[in-house]
Scaffold this motif. Structure first.
Motif, short mmCIF file in Angstrom:
data_model
loop_
_atom_site.label_atom_id
_atom_site.label_comp_id
_atom_site.label_asym_id
_atom_site.label_seq_id
_atom_site.Cartn_x
_atom_site.Cartn_y
_atom_site.Cartn_z
N ASN A 173 0.82 -1.22 0.00
CA ASN A 173 0.00 0.00 0.00
C ASN A 173 0.85 1.26 0.00
O ASN A 173 0.56 2.21 -0.73
CB ASN A 173 -0.95 0.01 1.20
CG ASN A 173 -2.07 -1.00 1.04
OD1 ASN A 173 -2.35 -1.46 -0.06
ND2 ASN A 173 -2.68 -1.36 2.14
N MET A 174 1.90 1.27 0.83
CA MET A 174 2.77 2.44 0.86
C MET A 174 3.50 2.59 -0.48
O MET A 174 3.60 3.68 -1.02
CB MET A 174 3.78 2.36 2.01
CG MET A 174 4.69 3.58 2.02
SD MET A 174 5.82 3.74 3.41
CE MET A 174 6.70 2.21 3.37
N TYR A 183 2.55 1.68 -3.39
CA TYR A 183 1.64 2.16 -4.44
C TYR A 183 1.53 3.68 -4.41
O TYR A 183 1.50 4.32 -5.46
CB TYR A 183 0.25 1.50 -4.32
CG TYR A 183 -0.63 1.91 -5.47
CD1 TYR A 183 -0.39 1.41 -6.75
CD2 TYR A 183 -1.66 2.82 -5.30
CE1 TYR A 183 -1.17 1.81 -7.81
CE2 TYR A 183 -2.44 3.22 -6.36
CZ TYR A 183 -2.20 2.71 -7.62
OH TYR A 183 -2.96 3.12 -8.68
N GLN A 184 1.49 4.25 -3.21
CA GLN A 184 1.45 5.71 -3.10
C GLN A 184 2.66 6.33 -3.80
O GLN A 184 2.55 7.35 -4.48
CB GLN A 184 1.43 6.15 -1.63
CG GLN A 184 0.16 5.80 -0.90
CD GLN A 184 -1.07 6.38 -1.58
OE1 GLN A 184 -1.11 7.56 -1.92
NE2 GLN A 184 -2.06 5.55 -1.82
N TYR A 185 3.83 5.69 -3.64
CA TYR A 185 5.06 6.24 -4.20
C TYR A 185 5.20 6.03 -5.70
O TYR A 185 6.02 6.68 -6.34
CB TYR A 185 6.28 5.69 -3.46
CG TYR A 185 6.54 6.46 -2.18
CD1 TYR A 185 7.31 7.61 -2.19
CD2 TYR A 185 5.96 6.07 -0.99
CE1 TYR A 185 7.52 8.34 -1.03
CE2 TYR A 185 6.16 6.79 0.18
CZ TYR A 185 6.93 7.93 0.14
OH TYR A 185 7.13 8.66 1.28
N SER A 187 2.31 6.09 -7.71
CA SER A 187 1.10 6.56 -8.38
C SER A 187 0.83 8.05 -8.26
O SER A 187 0.16 8.62 -9.10
CB SER A 187 -0.12 5.78 -7.88
OG SER A 187 -0.30 6.01 -6.49
N SER A 188 1.34 8.70 -7.22
CA SER A 188 1.01 10.12 -7.08
C SER A 188 2.18 11.00 -7.53
O SER A 188 3.34 10.70 -7.22
CB SER A 188 0.62 10.45 -5.63
OG SER A 188 1.74 10.83 -4.87
N SER A 211 4.61 12.10 -4.80
CA SER A 211 5.47 11.02 -4.31
C SER A 211 6.51 10.61 -5.35
O SER A 211 7.66 10.33 -5.02
CB SER A 211 4.63 9.81 -3.88
OG SER A 211 3.84 10.16 -2.77
N LYS A 256 -3.66 2.06 -14.91
CA LYS A 256 -3.52 2.32 -13.48
C LYS A 256 -4.40 1.28 -12.79
O LYS A 256 -5.61 1.30 -12.93
CB LYS A 256 -4.00 3.73 -13.15
CG LYS A 256 -3.97 4.05 -11.67
CD LYS A 256 -4.43 5.48 -11.43
CE LYS A 256 -4.30 5.84 -9.97
NZ LYS A 256 -4.56 7.27 -9.74
#
Length: 127
Positions: free
Chosen positions: A17-18, A20-22, A24-25, A28, A60
């Motif tokens: 989960n963490m 994915y943030q890095y 996808s955004s 990040s 995505k």
């Protein structure tokens, strides 16, 4: 001339989960992948050392993968993808990077570049 596809699997000690943030955004991605990242709709702007490259977000899949296609490569099948893979038995997490080099001679250099970027990601998230 066809580009050369390559894939890297890089183990990384972090929660999917963490991670994915890095991947996808834009904010990040800017912390480890490029000097500056912006997105307008499906078009992402990546800036390295003052040079801007534009890419369309092709795929995505929440929690799993991001795939982009460079706008300058519209006439070929190349793309770059960052995918999170979790081993079903060990629960080890890896990033799978798929990318294309201009030719066989550039594959090692391109892999090294990705390894350096992923090392920067590890440093950023403390993995």
């Amino acid at each position: 001339m066809d580009k050369v596809k390559f894939e890297l699997e890089i183990p990384i000690h972090a929660s999917p989960n963490m991670l994915y943030q890095y991947i996808s955004s834009p904010s990040s991605l800017q912390e480890w992948f490029a000097d500056k990242v912006n997105s307008r709709g499906k078009v992402f702007s990546f800036v390295w050392e003052g040079t801007e490259e534009l890419a369309n977000l092709v795929t995505k899949k929440a929690g799993e993968r991001m795939r982009w296609k460079w706008l300058e490569s519209e006439d070929d099948d190349s793309y770059f993808e960052i995918r999170i893979q979790v081993d079903p038995l060990t629960k080890d997490v890896s990033l799978i990077v798929t990318d294309f080099a201009e030719d066989e001679d550039e594959v090692d250099e391109a892999k090294q570049l990705w390894e350096n970027q992923i090392e920067e990601l590890r440093h950023t998230i403390g993995a």
